[in-house]
Scaffold this motif. Sequence first.
Motif, PDB file in Angstrom:
ATOM      1  N   TRP A 232       0.993  -1.175   0.094  1.00 56.11           N
ATOM      2  CA  TRP A 232       0.092  -0.080   0.049  1.00 56.11           C
ATOM      3  C   TRP A 232       0.784   1.112   0.056  1.00 56.11           C
ATOM      4  O   TRP A 232       1.857   1.353   0.719  1.00 56.11           O
ATOM      5  CB  TRP A 232      -0.923   0.020   1.156  1.00 56.11           C
ATOM      6  N   GLY A 233       0.351   2.278  -0.708  1.00 54.64           N
ATOM      7  CA  GLY A 233       0.883   3.471  -0.576  1.00 54.64           C
ATOM      8  C   GLY A 233      -0.297   4.493  -0.064  1.00 54.64           C
ATOM      9  O   GLY A 233      -1.497   4.310  -0.368  1.00 54.64           O
ATOM     10  N   ILE A 234       0.156   5.570   0.627  1.00 58.27           N
ATOM     11  CA  ILE A 234      -0.887   6.480   1.195  1.00 58.27           C
ATOM     12  C   ILE A 234      -0.631   7.993   0.764  1.00 58.27           C
ATOM     13  O   ILE A 234       0.714   8.270   0.807  1.00 58.27           O
ATOM     14  CB  ILE A 234      -0.971   6.682   2.660  1.00 58.27           C
ATOM     15  N   ILE A 235      -1.420   8.732   0.248  1.00 58.88           N
ATOM     16  CA  ILE A 235      -1.231   9.953  -0.275  1.00 58.88           C
ATOM     17  C   ILE A 235      -1.857  10.897   0.953  1.00 58.88           C
ATOM     18  O   ILE A 235      -2.954  10.893   1.128  1.00 58.88           O
ATOM     19  CB  ILE A 235      -1.694  10.201  -1.522  1.00 58.88           C
ATOM     20  N   GLY A 236      -1.166  11.704   1.479  1.00 56.18           N
ATOM     21  CA  GLY A 236      -1.497  12.510   2.542  1.00 56.18           C
ATOM     22  C   GLY A 236      -1.285  11.933   3.979  1.00 56.18           C
ATOM     23  O   GLY A 236      -1.963  11.115   4.299  1.00 56.18           O
TER      24      GLY A 236
ATOM     25  N   LYS B 150       7.815  15.227   7.064  1.00 61.55           N
ATOM     26  CA  LYS B 150       6.422  14.505   7.561  1.00 61.55           C
ATOM     27  C   LYS B 150       6.320  13.324   7.121  1.00 61.55           C
ATOM     28  O   LYS B 150       6.198  12.556   7.593  1.00 61.55           O
ATOM     29  CB  LYS B 150       5.536  15.643   6.901  1.00 61.55           C
ATOM     30  N   ALA B 151       6.565  13.024   5.830  1.00 63.75           N
ATOM     31  CA  ALA B 151       6.684  11.838   5.269  1.00 63.75           C
ATOM     32  C   ALA B 151       7.435  10.773   6.041  1.00 63.75           C
ATOM     33  O   ALA B 151       7.235   9.606   6.371  1.00 63.75           O
ATOM     34  CB  ALA B 151       6.802  11.767   3.735  1.00 63.75           C
ATOM     35  N   LYS B 152       8.718  11.309   6.153  1.00 63.70           N
ATOM     36  CA  LYS B 152       9.631  10.275   6.705  1.00 63.70           C
ATOM     37  C   LYS B 152       9.442   9.918   8.289  1.00 63.70           C
ATOM     38  O   LYS B 152       9.196   8.768   8.544  1.00 63.70           O
ATOM     39  CB  LYS B 152      10.970  10.928   6.775  1.00 63.70           C
ATOM     40  N   ASN B 153       8.866  10.901   9.016  1.00 59.51           N
ATOM     41  CA  ASN B 153       8.491  10.550  10.340  1.00 59.51           C
ATOM     42  C   ASN B 153       7.250   9.767  10.441  1.00 59.51           C
ATOM     43  O   ASN B 153       7.172   8.685  11.131  1.00 59.51           O
ATOM     44  CB  ASN B 153       7.864  11.915  10.895  1.00 59.51           C
ATOM     45  N   PHE B 154       6.119   9.846   9.411  1.00 57.93           N
ATOM     46  CA  PHE B 154       5.153   8.898   9.395  1.00 57.93           C
ATOM     47  C   PHE B 154       5.692   7.535   8.969  1.00 57.93           C
ATOM     48  O   PHE B 154       5.059   6.684   9.456  1.00 57.93           O
ATOM     49  CB  PHE B 154       4.091   9.491   8.254  1.00 57.93           C
ATOM     50  N   GLY B 155       6.410   7.431   8.065  1.00 59.01           N
ATOM     51  CA  GLY B 155       7.122   6.278   7.682  1.00 59.01           C
ATOM     52  C   GLY B 155       7.749   5.507   8.690  1.00 59.01           C
ATOM     53  O   GLY B 155       7.591   4.157   8.475  1.00 59.01           O
TER      54      GLY B 155
ATOM     55  N   GLN C 268       6.483   1.919   9.937  1.00 63.44           N
ATOM     56  CA  GLN C 268       7.461   1.022   9.287  1.00 63.44           C
ATOM     57  C   GLN C 268       7.213   1.105   7.751  1.00 63.44           C
ATOM     58  O   GLN C 268       7.100  -0.187   7.151  1.00 63.44           O
ATOM     59  CB  GLN C 268       7.397  -0.473   9.894  1.00 63.44           C
ATOM     60  N   ALA C 269       7.011   2.243   7.103  1.00 65.43           N
ATOM     61  CA  ALA C 269       6.990   2.088   5.644  1.00 65.43           C
ATOM     62  C   ALA C 269       8.363   2.068   5.111  1.00 65.43           C
ATOM     63  O   ALA C 269       9.240   2.502   5.571  1.00 65.43           O
ATOM     64  CB  ALA C 269       6.185   3.416   5.339  1.00 65.43           C
ATOM     65  N   ASP C 270       8.350   1.328   4.003  1.00 66.02           N
ATOM     66  CA  ASP C 270       9.622   1.171   3.186  1.00 66.02           C
ATOM     67  C   ASP C 270      10.305   2.600   2.506  1.00 66.02           C
ATOM     68  O   ASP C 270      11.416   2.694   2.540  1.00 66.02           O
ATOM     69  CB  ASP C 270       9.554   0.179   2.154  1.00 66.02           C
ATOM     70  N   VAL C 271       9.630   3.294   2.156  1.00 65.11           N
ATOM     71  CA  VAL C 271       9.609   4.441   1.369  1.00 65.11           C
ATOM     72  C   VAL C 271       9.000   5.831   1.881  1.00 65.11           C
ATOM     73  O   VAL C 271       7.635   5.529   2.208  1.00 65.11           O
ATOM     74  CB  VAL C 271       9.478   4.352  -0.267  1.00 65.11           C
ATOM     75  N   ALA C 272       9.422   6.824   1.906  1.00 61.87           N
ATOM     76  CA  ALA C 272       8.632   7.899   2.198  1.00 61.87           C
ATOM     77  C   ALA C 272       9.304   9.206   1.265  1.00 61.87           C
ATOM     78  O   ALA C 272      10.266   9.315   0.539  1.00 61.87           O
ATOM     79  CB  ALA C 272       9.238   8.493   3.568  1.00 61.87           C
ATOM     80  N   TYR C 273       8.128   9.741   0.509  1.00 56.59           N
ATOM     81  CA  TYR C 273       8.120  10.618  -0.597  1.00 56.59           C
ATOM     82  C   TYR C 273       7.658  11.843  -0.217  1.00 56.59           C
ATOM     83  O   TYR C 273       6.801  11.986   0.479  1.00 56.59           O
ATOM     84  CB  TYR C 273       7.206  10.110  -1.665  1.00 56.59           C
ATOM     85  N   GLY C 274       8.400  13.010  -0.750  1.00 61.45           N
ATOM     86  CA  GLY C 274       8.042  14.453  -0.132  1.00 61.45           C
ATOM     87  C   GLY C 274       7.192  15.156  -1.517  1.00 61.45           C
ATOM     88  O   GLY C 274       6.973  16.268  -1.519  1.00 61.45           O
TER      89      GLY C 274
ATOM     90  N   ALA D  92       4.496   2.685   1.114  1.00 62.38           N
ATOM     91  CA  ALA D  92       5.145   3.972   0.951  1.00 62.38           C
ATOM     92  C   ALA D  92       4.144   5.182   1.513  1.00 62.38           C
ATOM     93  O   ALA D  92       2.742   4.717   1.456  1.00 62.38           O
ATOM     94  CB  ALA D  92       5.249   4.042  -0.556  1.00 62.38           C
ATOM     95  N   ILE D  93       4.744   6.019   1.681  1.00 63.89           N
ATOM     96  CA  ILE D  93       3.721   7.148   2.414  1.00 63.89           C
ATOM     97  C   ILE D  93       4.392   8.480   1.537  1.00 63.89           C
ATOM     98  O   ILE D  93       5.578   8.666   1.317  1.00 63.89           O
ATOM     99  CB  ILE D  93       4.044   7.439   4.026  1.00 63.89           C
ATOM    100  N   ALA D  94       3.481   9.084   1.033  1.00 64.66           N
ATOM    101  CA  ALA D  94       3.916  10.498   0.387  1.00 64.66           C
ATOM    102  C   ALA D  94       2.996  11.573   1.135  1.00 64.66           C
ATOM    103  O   ALA D  94       1.989  11.557   1.328  1.00 64.66           O
ATOM    104  CB  ALA D  94       3.256  10.473  -1.122  1.00 64.66           C
TER     105      ALA D  94
END
Length: 325
Positions: free
Chosen positions: A8-12, A42-47, A51-57, A34-36
Amino acid sequence: MKDEIVHWGIIGAGSIAKKFATDLITIPNAKLYAIASRTLVKAKNFGETFQADVAYGDYKELVLDPNVDAVYIATPHSFHKEHTMLCLNHHIPVLCEKPFAMNLEEVEEMIQLARKKETLLMEAMWTIFLPHFRYALDLIDKQHFGALIKLEADFGFQPEYNERSRLFDKQLGGGSLLDIGIYPVFAALSSLGSPEHIEAKAEFFPTGVDSECDIQFHYKNALAKLKSTFKKETYTEAIFHCKDGIIKINGRFHEPSSISLIDHNGNKELKTFDNNTLGYSYEIEHFNQLIRQGKTESDIMTFEKSIQLISTLDKVRQCIGLEYK
Ligand SMILES: NC(=O)c1ccc[n+]([C@@H]2O[C@H](COP(=O)([O-])OP(=O)(O)OC[C@H]3O[C@@H](n4cnc5c(N)ncnc54)[C@H](OP(=O)(O)O)[C@@H]3O)[C@@H](O)[C@H]2O)c1
């Protein structure tokens, strides 16, 4: 895809995204990949938290990642269409928060694109997947207490007034109707269908969005009295008055809860349900199953249901004179 893990990826990375992720990470054969966020930190903290593998800005970076199997859109209402289209154009299945979009026209465009791209799309109307809600609808359908005559449903809480919050900002689709009034409206549509006639009145915040909304749905043999408000905490119950008794979904009815059955002699029975998650797990598991089966539409939260819901909300908005540009 069969039994493989759904990435799964999350937007927002806002408040509902956190709740969704809390449930997602408890589900076998699924993971938050992934979290974007618009902000990389913010993405990195959420990730890190989930435990998300990837964080996008940047949201666009997430849809370019070929490892993403599904996207959950958790941005304000006014961005649902844009972010859904972004994912669908990259052939990524979309679970998009409620309300599906701002109006019927937008929802129709989203569905049209999903069909064209043969890609799964579903509105995250999580309540329909909750065991207690399904149980209540089943009792009504079976006429456990005879015909349904009247529904009373409310949803109210009092957020701190802040013109920049999505709840109050018209540009972000603010107002009580679209944010929480959608649940009483959905309860009425799920039990009684589309009304023959709608009456509604509202009060407004200085930002031009409704602070509260009182709605009546008129049916040939039934009435639904629905309310949403940002001005006070309410019981947030759904009370189904049937010919021979009452089926009451206790507060808060839209989330995991219990049901009281009250017969015509006043005898009461409380039905409880095992809820081990926040309740988002049910829609997630359904969506995972749809992906594994290669489906492009849910058989539970169908396009027809989403169209019925948004067109009814459009009609209520017309009654109260609330227009979003
Ligand atoms: N199913 C449910 O139980 C439930 C409960 C609450 C809300 N919702 C729905 O979920 C959606 C989001 O609600 P929420 O309470 O999570 O809102 P929120 O806390 O404000 O989060 C929304 C996120 O959207 C992103 N965003 C993108 N553009 C934005 C903009 N111009 N202004 C503000 N945020 C922007 C932000 O993430 P980044 O900064 O990370 O980009 C923000 O954190 C709404 O449509 C709401 O109806 C559903």
